[in-house]
Design an enzyme around this catalytic site. Structure first.
Site, short mmCIF file in Angstrom:
data_model
loop_
_atom_site.label_atom_id
_atom_site.label_comp_id
_atom_site.label_asym_id
_atom_site.label_seq_id
_atom_site.Cartn_x
_atom_site.Cartn_y
_atom_site.Cartn_z
N ARG A 91 0.84 -1.21 0.00
CA ARG A 91 0.00 0.00 0.00
C ARG A 91 0.87 1.25 0.00
O ARG A 91 0.55 2.26 -0.61
CB ARG A 91 -0.98 0.00 1.18
CG ARG A 91 -0.34 0.09 2.53
CD ARG A 91 -1.39 0.30 3.63
NE ARG A 91 -0.83 -0.06 4.93
CZ ARG A 91 -1.30 0.38 6.08
NH1 ARG A 91 -2.36 1.18 6.11
NH2 ARG A 91 -0.75 0.02 7.21
N SER A 141 -5.15 5.28 5.52
CA SER A 141 -5.04 3.81 5.49
C SER A 141 -4.67 3.31 4.10
O SER A 141 -3.90 2.38 3.96
CB SER A 141 -6.36 3.16 5.90
OG SER A 141 -6.66 3.47 7.23
N GLU A 171 -18.78 3.49 -1.03
CA GLU A 171 -17.94 2.82 -2.03
C GLU A 171 -18.65 2.70 -3.37
O GLU A 171 -18.03 2.75 -4.43
CB GLU A 171 -17.53 1.42 -1.55
CG GLU A 171 -16.62 1.43 -0.32
CD GLU A 171 -17.37 1.60 0.99
OE1 GLU A 171 -18.62 1.56 0.98
OE2 GLU A 171 -16.71 1.78 2.03
N PHE A 228 -14.56 -3.92 0.81
CA PHE A 228 -15.61 -2.95 0.47
C PHE A 228 -15.52 -2.49 -0.99
O PHE A 228 -16.52 -2.07 -1.58
CB PHE A 228 -15.53 -1.75 1.41
CG PHE A 228 -15.30 -2.14 2.84
CD1 PHE A 228 -16.07 -3.16 3.43
CD2 PHE A 228 -14.30 -1.56 3.61
CE1 PHE A 228 -15.84 -3.56 4.73
CE2 PHE A 228 -14.08 -1.96 4.92
CZ PHE A 228 -14.84 -2.95 5.48
N HIS A 255 -6.07 -3.30 1.49
CA HIS A 255 -6.17 -4.22 2.62
C HIS A 255 -6.84 -5.48 2.10
O HIS A 255 -8.06 -5.51 1.88
CB HIS A 255 -6.99 -3.62 3.75
CG HIS A 255 -6.29 -2.48 4.45
ND1 HIS A 255 -5.85 -1.38 3.78
CD2 HIS A 255 -5.96 -2.29 5.75
CE1 HIS A 255 -5.27 -0.54 4.63
NE2 HIS A 255 -5.33 -1.07 5.83
N ASP A 314 -8.18 -6.95 12.38
CA ASP A 314 -9.57 -6.53 12.11
C ASP A 314 -10.49 -7.73 11.90
O ASP A 314 -11.71 -7.61 12.02
CB ASP A 314 -9.64 -5.61 10.89
CG ASP A 314 -9.24 -4.18 11.23
OD1 ASP A 314 -9.18 -3.87 12.44
OD2 ASP A 314 -9.00 -3.40 10.31
N ARG A 352 -1.67 -4.47 3.50
CA ARG A 352 -1.44 -3.55 4.60
C ARG A 352 -0.07 -3.74 5.24
O ARG A 352 0.60 -2.79 5.63
CB ARG A 352 -2.52 -3.79 5.66
CG ARG A 352 -2.45 -2.88 6.86
CD ARG A 352 -3.44 -3.32 7.93
NE ARG A 352 -2.89 -4.40 8.73
CZ ARG A 352 -2.39 -4.24 9.96
NH1 ARG A 352 -2.41 -3.05 10.52
NH2 ARG A 352 -1.90 -5.25 10.62
#
Lengths: 280, 329
Positions: free
Chosen positions: B23, B50, B71, B96, B122, B130, B180
């Site tokens: 990322r 993020s 989104e 998402f 991610h 998470d 990530r």
């Protein structure tokens, strides 16, 4: 080609209606009620309001985003009369090999500004166009036709938030408030009223009109141009199936084509209406 | 261990390898692109830092669109921007985007042929703590199933930058799968990145290990372990999962006679499926697909989860040894 009088615009709306009947009849499927109700709006957008050159569709011009793609029989007709393609081609609508797809596609024409069909997408696409024009300091405007039924889709409201946040005053949306969707009336399937108050609460400039009244459409579009700092939503109350007595206000004609006999009746009603307009 | 010198790789066993995330590679490359080309715009859905587009947003606030937690709308706004001539990069977590907005990606971006780039930062088990909802393990499958989109899965920070630059050059929809977690950076600026190709990182004659993304490095470590036991494993990095490099797959089917595929993704629809689809049409050999075996993940450190689900070097080596037994004599 600009039409300057209400009468000429009404005659064009009548011609669009006759095309819609011929097209869905020839295709033996399609959606007649929605586009019949939108005929005046298509007429005004393509023959009075929007700036474009049908000979040169790649040239910088106003953008037309049709969100409720299933009403495309009407916009195809308007585009053909405007000179984008020969009106004879309209009868290939929905047929194998025709660029006049059942729901419009960018793939086939440079003057189709979005591929539509899945509901709840057009308003966001229109936001993208409006944001791009803004970035480039371009004077062109974005016109987006949306249905009332697609306000069931959460994504429509996501776009409503976005347009207000970015103060997209170069965007004007016209809602076909015809109170019908596939399974019944909008207020039975999923109540939307007061849609005006909802849009006001979302910080839009909201104008309510009779969407079959040409002077009201012209005046609303003028007000939209004058409004700065907010996107405009014109809530256009239309009569679904307008101009064809047995289709008017009947949700069952959302997605059913008239048979030959019914089509002939519809066309004769529209011809009578045309005579009336001509004599006015 | 002898690496393919044409690939200009750093020694994957070196303890001194720099660690960074794909990322971060995305964020840095996007900033570089933004400086060169004013058509580049960026969108996110309440995850600017993020997804690492905050670098771009700080430098080019006018070209950055904060879409909020929307989104679906992000995807269609990006389509509209692209139709109007911009090159939008839209980013969120893979769960998402493309998880939530798949239909908008299909209709407005792919069918509508928008020059838009979807980057998910991610993805996979390495999302970690998470938990299952946020660990996109189906995104490659979702994107590979749509016509007219290129699917890129870079293996480290350096390759992520190359994937983003390549995405910007392609005139059409692209999906880039990033991650990530900071991982060893073992490719270099000189390492080739060719669309439509599979890169041979280490040659071998007994078995082929096809890996993508975060698990290419682990697969190289597995090959080193196998070498100690006298087993010669080829390691191939599959970073373009669009149309497969059939000739390379066929060549290694003939050369090694058995395959293992390794990915941080469900075993259906991702790399394992793609390799099977290709090899079945050319020179069928037994394939063992390593990845998530159609279950959901859970919370934990990325490294703990990869260990728990068997996606680490020693287990890849163990599976490869078992797979040798399936070879046709």
């Amino acid at each position: 080609m600009k039409l300057n009088s209400t009468k000429e615009l009404a005659l064009m709306a009548n011609a669009i209606r006759a095309d819609i009947i011929r097209m869905v009849n020839a295709a033996k499927c399609g959606h007649p009620a929605g586009p019949l109700g939108l005929a005046e709006i298509f007429s005004v957008l393509f023959f009075s309001e929007m700036d474009f050159d049908p000979k040169n569709p790649q040239k910088e011009r106003d953008i037309f985003v049709l969100s409720n793609g299933h009403v495309c029989a009407g916009s195809y007709s308007a585009m053909a009369h405007a000179g984008y393609f020969p009106p004879e081609d309209l009868l290939t609508f929905r047929k194998f090999g025709s660029p006049l797809q059942g729901h419009p596609s960018r793939k086939y024409f440079p003057f189709i500004d979005n591929s539509s069909g899945p509901l709840g997408e057009g308003l966001g696409i229109a936001c993208g166009y409006a944001a791009a024009l803004r970035l480039d300091n371009k004077p062109q405007r974005v016109y987006c036709v949306v249905s009332d039924g697609e306000h069931d889709e959460g994504s429509t409201w996501e776009a409503a938030l976005f347009a207000a946040k970015y103060k997209l005053d170069n965007l004007v949306a016209i809602m076909d408030r015809n109170y019908i969707q596939i399974d019944g009336t909008t207020e039975d399937v999923m109540p939307l009223d007061s849609i005006e108050e909802k849009y006001r609460a979302f910080n839009w400039n909201v104008i309510s009109i009779d969407g079959n009244d040409i002077p009201q459409i012209l005046s609303a579009l003028k007000q939209a141009k004058d409004c700065k700092g907010k996107p405009t939503m014109i809530i256009a109350k239309t009569t679904p199936g307008k101009g064809v007595s047995y289709m008017e206000k009947n949700y069952k004609w959302h997605g059913v084509a008239p048979k030959d006999e019914d089509a002939a009746k519809a066309l004769s009603e529209l011809a009578a209406e045309r005579k009336k307009i001509e004599q006015e | 261990m002898e690496l393919n010198t044409q690939m200009h790789l750093l020694n994957p066993l070196s303890p001194d390898l720099k660690k960074d995330s794909t990322r971060e590679g995305y964020g840095k490359a996007l900033l570089e692109l933004g400086e060169k080309d004013s058509r580049i715009v960026a969108l996110t859905a309440d995850l600017a830092e993020s997804v690492r587009v905050h670098y771009f947003a700080e430098k080019f606030p006018q070209r950055f669109f904060q879409c909020g937690i929307c989104e679906q709308n992000m995807a269609v706004v990006a389509a509209g921007l692209a139709y109007a001539g911009k090159i939008p990069f839209l980013s969120s977590f893979g769960a998402f985007s493309p998880g939530r907005n798949w239909e908008q990606i299909r209709s407005a971006i792919c069918y509508g042929n928008a020059n838009a780039k979807i980057v998910s930062t991610h993805t996979g088990l390495t999302v970690g703590e998470d938990g299952a909802t946020h660990q996109a393990l189906e995104d490659v499958s979702l994107m590979r199933s749509i016509p007219n989109i290129r699917v890129l899965v870079p293996c480290d920070f350096e390759q992520a930058k190359k994937a983003i630059h390549a995405a910007a050059k392609i005139n059409g929809p692209v999906y880039v799968r990033a991650g990530r977690e900071k991982m060893p950076v073992f490719t270099t600026q000189e390492t080739p990145f060719e669309l439509g190709k599979i890169s041979l990182y280490k040659d071998g004659s007994d078995i082929s290990i096809f890996a993508s993304g975060a698990l290419v490095h682990e697969s190289l470590l597995a090959a080193a372990e196998l070498e100690k036991e006298g087993i010669s494993a080829a390691v191939l990095n599959v970073y373009d999962l669009t149309e497969m490099d059939n000739s390379t797959i066929e060549k290694y089917a003939k050369k090694t006679g058995a395959f293992v595929t390794v990915e941080d993704h469900q075993i259906k629809g991702g790399l394992g499926s793609a390799i099977c689809e290709s090899v079945c049409e050319t020179h069928p050999v037994p394939v063992h697909r390593m990845g998530m075996r159609m279950e959901f993940g859970q919370s934990g450190k990325g490294s703990e989860l990869l260990k728990h689900y068997g996606l680490y070097s020693s287990n890849i080596a163990k599976v490869a040894k078992e797979q040798l037994k399936t070879k046709k004599r």
